[in-house]
Design a protein around this motif. Sequence first.
Motif, PDB file in Angstrom:
ATOM      1  N   LYS A  46       3.474  -5.963  22.370  1.00 44.43           N
ATOM      2  CA  LYS A  46       3.083  -6.851  21.278  1.00 44.43           C
ATOM      3  C   LYS A  46       1.907  -7.742  21.690  1.00 44.43           C
ATOM      4  CE  LYS A  46       4.894 -10.648  18.482  1.00 44.43           C
ATOM      5  NZ  LYS A  46       6.033 -11.508  18.248  1.00 44.43           N
ATOM      6  N   LEU A  47       1.985  -8.329  22.874  1.00 49.69           N
ATOM      7  CA  LEU A  47       0.911  -9.186  23.362  1.00 49.69           C
ATOM      8  C   LEU A  47      -0.370  -8.380  23.594  1.00 49.69           C
ATOM      9  CD1 LEU A  47       2.886 -11.455  25.833  1.00 49.69           C
ATOM     10  CD2 LEU A  47       1.901 -12.108  23.634  1.00 49.69           C
ATOM     11  N   ARG A  48      -0.235  -7.149  24.089  1.00 48.12           N
ATOM     12  CA  ARG A  48      -1.399  -6.303  24.318  1.00 48.12           C
ATOM     13  C   ARG A  48      -2.100  -5.990  22.993  1.00 48.12           C
ATOM     14  NH1 ARG A  48       0.795  -2.205  27.230  1.00 48.12           N
ATOM     15  NH2 ARG A  48       0.280  -3.301  29.138  1.00 48.12           N
ATOM     16  N   ARG A  49      -1.310  -5.645  21.963  1.00 49.55           N
ATOM     17  CA  ARG A  49      -1.892  -5.366  20.643  1.00 49.55           C
ATOM     18  C   ARG A  49      -2.602  -6.605  20.093  1.00 49.55           C
ATOM     19  NH1 ARG A  49       3.078  -2.716  19.834  1.00 49.55           N
ATOM     20  NH2 ARG A  49       3.841  -4.535  18.706  1.00 49.55           N
ATOM     21  N   ALA A  50      -1.986  -7.780  20.256  1.00 45.54           N
ATOM     22  CA  ALA A  50      -2.595  -9.015  19.769  1.00 45.54           C
ATOM     23  C   ALA A  50      -3.892  -9.314  20.508  1.00 45.54           C
ATOM     24  CB  ALA A  50      -1.617 -10.179  19.926  1.00 45.54           C
TER      25      ALA A  50
END
Length: 93
Positions: A46-50
Amino acid sequence: MTSIAAHREFSTSGKTRTETKAEITNRAARAVIDAETQSREAKTAKLRRARIENEKRIAASPDAAKPKPAKTSRARRASPRVGKQTSRKGAAT
């Protein structure tokens, strides 16, 4: 009296009580560890996508091409020297 070997031969599980408790504890610990791993991997994704979306948005903005001026650092304040001996009034030097 029956021997221990004969008792184990006819027992249904063939395992001692300690082995069974160890297996139960092992399964519970592995379940907790697996759940934590899945949660951590989901959060990382999730953090990588953000981060990728944020980088795309910044790259697409017109202000991204302009270099930002370098920040100037302030001079450090003079600090007292560590380990410097000062004489005290009335103390022998």
